[in-house]
Design a protein around this motif. Structure first.
Motif, short mmCIF file in Angstrom:
data_model
loop_
_atom_site.label_atom_id
_atom_site.label_comp_id
_atom_site.label_asym_id
_atom_site.label_seq_id
_atom_site.Cartn_x
_atom_site.Cartn_y
_atom_site.Cartn_z
N GLU A 49 0.82 -1.20 0.00
CA GLU A 49 0.00 0.00 0.00
C GLU A 49 0.86 1.26 0.00
OE1 GLU A 49 -3.45 2.15 2.70
OE2 GLU A 49 -2.58 0.27 3.39
N ALA A 50 1.90 1.28 0.82
CA ALA A 50 2.78 2.45 0.90
C ALA A 50 3.52 2.67 -0.41
CB ALA A 50 3.78 2.27 2.04
N ILE A 51 3.98 1.60 -1.05
CA ILE A 51 4.67 1.70 -2.34
C ILE A 51 3.71 2.23 -3.40
CG2 ILE A 51 5.72 0.36 -4.22
CD1 ILE A 51 6.96 -1.44 -2.00
N CYS A 52 2.51 1.68 -3.45
CA CYS A 52 1.51 2.13 -4.43
C CYS A 52 1.15 3.60 -4.22
CB CYS A 52 0.26 1.27 -4.37
SG CYS A 52 0.51 -0.39 -5.04
N LYS A 53 1.05 4.00 -2.98
CA LYS A 53 0.73 5.40 -2.68
C LYS A 53 1.83 6.32 -3.19
CE LYS A 53 -0.37 8.52 1.09
NZ LYS A 53 -0.53 8.66 2.55
N GLU A 54 3.08 5.98 -2.93
CA GLU A 54 4.20 6.82 -3.35
C GLU A 54 4.40 6.84 -4.86
OE1 GLU A 54 5.97 9.06 -1.73
OE2 GLU A 54 4.77 8.59 0.03
N LEU A 55 4.13 5.70 -5.51
CA LEU A 55 4.32 5.61 -6.96
C LEU A 55 3.04 5.94 -7.74
CD1 LEU A 55 6.54 2.41 -7.25
CD2 LEU A 55 7.26 4.81 -7.32
N ASP A 56 1.96 6.22 -7.01
CA ASP A 56 0.67 6.53 -7.62
C ASP A 56 0.29 5.47 -8.65
OD1 ASP A 56 -1.69 7.96 -8.12
OD2 ASP A 56 -0.75 9.14 -9.71
N CYS A 57 0.21 4.23 -8.16
CA CYS A 57 -0.11 3.11 -9.04
C CYS A 57 -0.98 2.10 -8.32
CB CYS A 57 1.17 2.45 -9.54
SG CYS A 57 2.13 1.61 -8.26
N GLN A 58 -1.39 1.08 -9.02
CA GLN A 58 -2.18 0.00 -8.46
C GLN A 58 -1.27 -1.20 -8.19
OE1 GLN A 58 -5.61 0.03 -7.80
NE2 GLN A 58 -5.26 2.22 -8.13
N PRO A 59 -1.66 -2.10 -7.25
CA PRO A 59 -0.84 -3.29 -6.98
C PRO A 59 -0.55 -4.10 -8.24
CG PRO A 59 -2.47 -3.04 -5.27
CD PRO A 59 -2.78 -2.00 -6.32
N GLY A 60 -1.50 -4.15 -9.17
CA GLY A 60 -1.32 -4.89 -10.42
C GLY A 60 -0.28 -4.28 -11.34
#
Length: 69
Positions: A49-60
């Protein structure tokens, strides 16, 4: 089955370094590098979740499934 981590691709698209992402997410460079290089055996949802938030992306965008050939 093969799970592929495309963290390096997303980092390149967002023009962010491993060190910068590590600081923003609160994960050590070593652990983030293990994940980026497909050496990780697991990932916590709060980390994802933290990575997706920082990269503005989805887990997929980061995690991909490919069948073994």
């Amino acid at each position: 089955m093969a799970i592929i981590i495309n963290l390096d691709v997303m980092m390149a698209k967002r023009k962010i370094s491993l060190g910068e992402l590590s600081q923003r997410v609160g994960i050590t460079n070593a652990n983030l590098s293990i994940l980026k290089n497909n050496k990780a055996k697991a990932i916590r949802f709060n980390t994802l979740e933290a990575i997706c938030k920082e990269l503005d992306c989805q887990p997929g965008d980061i995690i991909e499934y490919k069948e073994d050939e």
